[in-house]
Design a protein around this motif. Structure first.
Motif, PDB file in Angstrom:
ATOM      1  N   LEU A 187       0.845  -1.190   0.000  1.00  0.00           N
ATOM      2  CA  LEU A 187       0.000   0.000   0.000  1.00  0.00           C
ATOM      3  C   LEU A 187       0.883   1.243   0.000  1.00  0.00           C
ATOM      4  CD1 LEU A 187      -2.577  -1.089   2.731  1.00  0.00           C
ATOM      5  CD2 LEU A 187      -3.013  -0.889   0.264  1.00  0.00           C
ATOM      6  N   LEU A 188       0.427   2.269  -0.707  1.00  0.00           N
ATOM      7  CA  LEU A 188       1.103   3.560  -0.701  1.00  0.00           C
ATOM      8  C   LEU A 188       0.168   4.566  -0.033  1.00  0.00           C
ATOM      9  CD1 LEU A 188       3.479   5.359  -1.808  1.00  0.00           C
ATOM     10  CD2 LEU A 188       2.021   5.778  -3.800  1.00  0.00           C
ATOM     11  N   GLY A 200       3.673   8.053   1.270  1.00  0.00           N
ATOM     12  CA  GLY A 200       4.916   7.716   0.553  1.00  0.00           C
ATOM     13  C   GLY A 200       6.186   8.217   1.222  1.00  0.00           C
ATOM     14  N   HIS A 201       6.061   8.814   2.418  1.00  0.00           N
ATOM     15  CA  HIS A 201       7.238   9.447   3.018  1.00  0.00           C
ATOM     16  C   HIS A 201       8.145   8.487   3.791  1.00  0.00           C
ATOM     17  CE1 HIS A 201       6.436  13.217   1.394  1.00  0.00           C
ATOM     18  NE2 HIS A 201       7.148  13.907   2.268  1.00  0.00           N
ATOM     19  N   SER A 202       7.738   7.247   3.927  1.00  0.00           N
ATOM     20  CA  SER A 202       8.658   6.217   4.442  1.00  0.00           C
ATOM     21  C   SER A 202       8.921   5.194   3.354  1.00  0.00           C
ATOM     22  CB  SER A 202       8.068   5.521   5.678  1.00  0.00           C
ATOM     23  OG  SER A 202       8.075   6.409   6.757  1.00  0.00           O
ATOM     24  N   LEU A 203       7.861   4.811   2.622  1.00  0.00           N
ATOM     25  CA  LEU A 203       8.000   3.752   1.620  1.00  0.00           C
ATOM     26  C   LEU A 203       8.890   4.175   0.448  1.00  0.00           C
ATOM     27  CD1 LEU A 203       7.259   0.955   0.670  1.00  0.00           C
ATOM     28  CD2 LEU A 203       5.132   1.861  -0.279  1.00  0.00           C
ATOM     29  N   LEU A 249      -3.540   4.496  -1.800  1.00  0.00           N
ATOM     30  CA  LEU A 249      -4.750   4.779  -0.998  1.00  0.00           C
ATOM     31  C   LEU A 249      -5.136   6.262  -1.058  1.00  0.00           C
ATOM     32  CD1 LEU A 249      -3.981   2.776   2.305  1.00  0.00           C
ATOM     33  CD2 LEU A 249      -5.685   2.195   0.567  1.00  0.00           C
ATOM     34  N   LEU A 309       5.283  17.564  16.144  1.00  0.00           N
ATOM     35  CA  LEU A 309       6.743  17.423  16.257  1.00  0.00           C
ATOM     36  C   LEU A 309       7.319  16.483  15.192  1.00  0.00           C
ATOM     37  CD1 LEU A 309       7.113  17.119  20.153  1.00  0.00           C
ATOM     38  CD2 LEU A 309       7.279  19.158  18.737  1.00  0.00           C
ATOM     39  N   GLY A 361       8.852  15.530  11.826  1.00  0.00           N
ATOM     40  CA  GLY A 361       9.529  16.086  10.650  1.00  0.00           C
ATOM     41  C   GLY A 361       9.352  17.597  10.498  1.00  0.00           C
ATOM     42  N   ARG A 418       2.134  15.429   3.936  1.00  0.00           N
ATOM     43  CA  ARG A 418       2.008  14.211   3.121  1.00  0.00           C
ATOM     44  C   ARG A 418       1.818  12.956   3.986  1.00  0.00           C
ATOM     45  NH1 ARG A 418       0.051  14.059  -1.391  1.00  0.00           N
ATOM     46  NH2 ARG A 418       0.803  11.930  -1.505  1.00  0.00           N
ATOM     47  N   GLY A 432       0.096   5.295   7.792  1.00  0.00           N
ATOM     48  CA  GLY A 432       1.411   4.938   7.234  1.00  0.00           C
ATOM     49  C   GLY A 432       2.464   4.891   8.323  1.00  0.00           C
ATOM     50  N   HIS A 463       4.200   1.306   9.176  1.00  0.00           N
ATOM     51  CA  HIS A 463       5.636   1.179   8.877  1.00  0.00           C
ATOM     52  C   HIS A 463       6.367   0.537  10.061  1.00  0.00           C
ATOM     53  CE1 HIS A 463       9.181   1.966   6.612  1.00  0.00           C
ATOM     54  NE2 HIS A 463       9.688   2.808   7.490  1.00  0.00           N
ATOM     55  N   LEU A 499       4.550   8.978  16.451  1.00  0.00           N
ATOM     56  CA  LEU A 499       3.142   8.666  16.748  1.00  0.00           C
ATOM     57  C   LEU A 499       2.941   7.310  17.438  1.00  0.00           C
ATOM     58  CD1 LEU A 499       1.318  10.112  13.594  1.00  0.00           C
ATOM     59  CD2 LEU A 499       1.693  11.175  15.812  1.00  0.00           C
ATOM     60  N   GLU A 557      -3.827  -7.042   4.447  1.00  0.00           N
ATOM     61  CA  GLU A 557      -4.693  -6.280   5.362  1.00  0.00           C
ATOM     62  C   GLU A 557      -4.424  -4.774   5.251  1.00  0.00           C
ATOM     63  OE1 GLU A 557      -5.946  -8.925   9.169  1.00  0.00           O
ATOM     64  OE2 GLU A 557      -3.871  -8.255   9.153  1.00  0.00           O
ATOM     65  N   LYS A 588      10.848  15.056  22.990  1.00  0.00           N
ATOM     66  CA  LYS A 588      11.587  14.488  21.856  1.00  0.00           C
ATOM     67  C   LYS A 588      12.958  15.150  21.811  1.00  0.00           C
ATOM     68  CE  LYS A 588      11.268  14.236  16.791  1.00  0.00           C
ATOM     69  NZ  LYS A 588      10.362  14.304  15.626  1.00  0.00           N
ATOM     70  N   TRP A 594      14.347  13.184  13.086  1.00  0.00           N
ATOM     71  CA  TRP A 594      13.761  12.080  13.830  1.00  0.00           C
ATOM     72  C   TRP A 594      14.250  12.139  15.273  1.00  0.00           C
ATOM     73  CZ3 TRP A 594      10.770   8.302  11.351  1.00  0.00           C
ATOM     74  CH2 TRP A 594      10.737   8.374   9.954  1.00  0.00           C
TER      75      TRP A 594
HETATM   76  C1  LIG Z   1      12.494  13.956   5.694  1.00  0.00           C
HETATM   77  C2  LIG Z   1      11.583  13.127   6.551  1.00  0.00           C
HETATM   78  C3  LIG Z   1      11.551  13.372   7.922  1.00  0.00           C
HETATM   79  C4  LIG Z   1      10.699  12.600   8.743  1.00  0.00           C
HETATM   80  N1  LIG Z   1      10.705  12.860  10.079  1.00  0.00           N
HETATM   81  C5  LIG Z   1       9.897  12.138  10.883  1.00  0.00           C
HETATM   82  C6  LIG Z   1       9.872  12.387  12.291  1.00  0.00           C
HETATM   83  O1  LIG Z   1      10.526  13.273  12.835  1.00  0.00           O
HETATM   84  N2  LIG Z   1       9.045  11.600  13.048  1.00  0.00           N
HETATM   85  C7  LIG Z   1       8.254  10.620  12.511  1.00  0.00           C
HETATM   86  O2  LIG Z   1       7.526   9.965  13.238  1.00  0.00           O
HETATM   87  N3  LIG Z   1       8.256  10.388  11.178  1.00  0.00           N
HETATM   88  C8  LIG Z   1       9.055  11.105  10.363  1.00  0.00           C
HETATM   89  N4  LIG Z   1       9.050  10.862   9.004  1.00  0.00           N
HETATM   90  C9  LIG Z   1       8.184   9.798   8.485  1.00  0.00           C
HETATM   91  C10 LIG Z   1       6.793  10.327   8.176  1.00  0.00           C
HETATM   92  O3  LIG Z   1       6.088  10.559   9.379  1.00  0.00           O
HETATM   93  C11 LIG Z   1       6.012   9.310   7.316  1.00  0.00           C
HETATM   94  O4  LIG Z   1       4.969  10.010   6.776  1.00  0.00           O
HETATM   95  C12 LIG Z   1       5.425   8.102   8.010  1.00  0.00           C
HETATM   96  O5  LIG Z   1       6.369   7.386   8.708  1.00  0.00           O
HETATM   97  C13 LIG Z   1       4.821   7.145   6.985  1.00  0.00           C
HETATM   98  O6  LIG Z   1       3.587   7.613   6.583  1.00  0.00           O
HETATM   99  P1  LIG Z   1       3.207   7.645   5.060  1.00  0.00           P
HETATM  100  O7  LIG Z   1       1.776   8.021   5.015  1.00  0.00           O
HETATM  101  O8  LIG Z   1       4.158   8.495   4.329  1.00  0.00           O
HETATM  102  O9  LIG Z   1       3.332   6.082   4.665  1.00  0.00           O
HETATM  103  P2  LIG Z   1       3.991   5.372   3.413  1.00  0.00           P
HETATM  104  O10 LIG Z   1       5.412   5.752   3.302  1.00  0.00           O
HETATM  105  O11 LIG Z   1       3.133   5.543   2.216  1.00  0.00           O
HETATM  106  O12 LIG Z   1       3.857   3.856   3.887  1.00  0.00           O
HETATM  107  C14 LIG Z   1       4.665   3.339   4.937  1.00  0.00           C
HETATM  108  C15 LIG Z   1       4.368   1.845   5.109  1.00  0.00           C
HETATM  109  O13 LIG Z   1       3.065   1.646   5.646  1.00  0.00           O
HETATM  110  C16 LIG Z   1       2.257   0.853   4.777  1.00  0.00           C
HETATM  111  N5  LIG Z   1       0.903   1.427   4.856  1.00  0.00           N
HETATM  112  C17 LIG Z   1       0.572   2.725   4.648  1.00  0.00           C
HETATM  113  N6  LIG Z   1      -0.723   2.925   4.935  1.00  0.00           N
HETATM  114  C18 LIG Z   1      -1.236   1.716   5.318  1.00  0.00           C
HETATM  115  C19 LIG Z   1      -2.514   1.281   5.763  1.00  0.00           C
HETATM  116  N7  LIG Z   1      -3.552   2.116   5.871  1.00  0.00           N
HETATM  117  N8  LIG Z   1      -2.673  -0.031   6.078  1.00  0.00           N
HETATM  118  C20 LIG Z   1      -1.630  -0.893   5.996  1.00  0.00           C
HETATM  119  N9  LIG Z   1      -0.391  -0.534   5.598  1.00  0.00           N
HETATM  120  C21 LIG Z   1      -0.188   0.762   5.265  1.00  0.00           C
HETATM  121  C22 LIG Z   1       2.907   0.962   3.404  1.00  0.00           C
HETATM  122  O14 LIG Z   1       2.635  -0.166   2.605  1.00  0.00           O
HETATM  123  C23 LIG Z   1       4.374   1.041   3.789  1.00  0.00           C
HETATM  124  O15 LIG Z   1       4.881  -0.230   4.066  1.00  0.00           O
HETATM  125  C24 LIG Z   1       9.883  11.592   8.172  1.00  0.00           C
HETATM  126  C25 LIG Z   1       9.905  11.356   6.784  1.00  0.00           C
HETATM  127  C26 LIG Z   1      10.749  12.109   5.988  1.00  0.00           C
HETATM  128  C27 LIG Z   1      10.762  11.842   4.500  1.00  0.00           C
END
Ligand SMILES: Cc1cc2nc3c(=O)[nH]c(=O)nc-3n(C[C@H](O)[C@H](O)[C@H](O)COP(=O)(O)OP(=O)(O)OC[C@H]3O[C@@H](n4cnc5c(N)ncnc54)[C@H](O)[C@@H]3O)c2cc1C
Length: 283
Positions: free
Chosen positions: A30-31, A34-37, A54, A100, A102, A109, A114, A118, A125, A165, A185, A193
């Motif tokens: 799932l996407l 996208g900020h971790s994947l 999604l 707090l 990022g 985003r 996500g 992840h 969180l 799931e 933090k 992070w």
């Molecule tokens: C520069 C940068 C700084 C950051 N700093 C921090 C920070 O300080 N603290 C922090 O906590 N995070 C930080 N992050 C991470 C950020 O919070 C991400 O958004 C988060 O970790 C993942 O959310 P996402 O929606 O981007 O998920 P995605 O990257 O799209 O997905 C992450 C994973 O979860 C799965 N997934 C997503 N949604 C679902 C769902 N509904 N059901 C099942 N599986 C799912 C995906 O398949 C993938 O495996 C940072 C990211 C970046 C790029």
């Protein structure tokens, strides 16, 4: 770096997403924001053959008052958690923790679903959800189930989710007026992070602590509850706080890396927990 080639499908609904995951096997992912994947795909640490987006599933984007708890759709973005008035009023800890994460771009985003799915021990969180004793709703081909946050994080980037799931909803209890909270933090730059984080929820009782829940960020392979300090804090008052928080790192297994040694992380866990409890008692 450029990710390995992959197919891409847009999910129209939760059911459609589950169908696409089921049809495409374990290599489909799932996407959300996208900020971790996407970063780990660019590093080629993940190479899914299909991404199921999604982003247009609006049924997963809400924050609702449901009586004794707040229900949050998995596609709710960090900036929405930060600003939502209902959440700020009834569960300020989650709004504050989201603020707090990022920087503003990441918070616009990234989604709560996500972040939790992840399963990164360095994310903010998950600690808030552990300290709040949140519940997670998960949907798959055989129906829906509820998982307690404390049972969800299994190992390094491993959660209780099966490959087909979808995490749909996060439920957090409303906090009453006798409840204090805080998240401390420690990072080197504002948008980084957590090197370590400590999230605290305390129930106040006649000037001392009735009970406390403490969850730590980046102190092991998963986000975790710090049970030893929770026990030590029960019945403590401001004079005995420092002593109680000396066991905040007990039962943890922090790693050493470029940001900090394991020993420094243990020190941070003790100091940040004390500061978080002090703040929580004043809220
Ligand atoms: C520069 C940068 C700084 C950051 N700093 C921090 C920070 O300080 N603290 C922090 O906590 N995070 C930080 N992050 C991470 C950020 O919070 C991400 O958004 C988060 O970790 C993942 O959310 P996402 O929606 O981007 O998920 P995605 O990257 O799209 O997905 C992450 C994973 O979860 C799965 N997934 C997503 N949604 C679902 C769902 N509904 N059901 C099942 N599986 C799912 C995906 O398949 C993938 O495996 C940072 C990211 C970046 C790029």
């Amino acid at each position: 770096m450029i990710p390995v080639a992959f197919d891409y499908k847009v999910a129209e609904s939760v059911e459609h997403a589950i169908d696409l995951l089921r049809q495409n096997g374990e290599d489909a992912k799932l996407l959300a924001g996208g900020h971790s994947l996407i970063p780990i795909m660019k590093l080629r640490l993940a190479a899914p053959s299909m991404l199921v987006d999604l982003g247009r599933v609006d049924e997963l984007r809400y924050i609702r008052d449901e009586g004794d708890h707040i229900a949050i759709g998995a596609m709710t973005r960090h900036c929405e958690l930060e600003r939502d008035q209902t959440l700020r009023e009834h569960c300020g800890l989650l709004s504050y923790t989201a603020s707090l994460v990022g920087d503003p771009q990441v918070r616009h985003r990234g989604t709560i679903g996500g972040s939790i799915s992840h399963g990164d021990a360095a994310s903010d969180l998950p600690s808030a959800l552990l300290a709040l004793e949140a519940e997670l709703r998960v949907k798959g081909p055989s129906g829906e189930r509820t998982v307690r946050a404390q049972d969800f994080f299994k190992d390094y980037l491993q959660t209780d989710l099966a490959p087909d799931e979808v995490l749909t909803e996060i439920r957090v209890p409303k906090l009453g007026s006798g409840t204090g909270w805080d998240y401390q933090k420690f990072n080197r730059r504002a948008q980084d992070w957590a090197v370590v984080g400590s999230c605290v929820v305390v129930e106040r009782s006649n000037g001392s602590i009735g009970s406390a829940r403490v969850a730590l960020t980046n102190m092991g392979a998963t986000p975790l509850r710090a049970r030893a300090v929770e026990e030590a804090l029960a019945g403590a008052d401001t004079r005995s706080l420092e002593e109680a928080c000396r066991v905040a790192d007990e039962g943890t297994s922090p790693s050493s890396d470029v940001a900090a040694s394991a020993e420094f992380r243990r020190h941070l866990a003790r100091v940040l927990t004390r500061r978080a409890v002090e703040q929580a008692l004043q809220r």
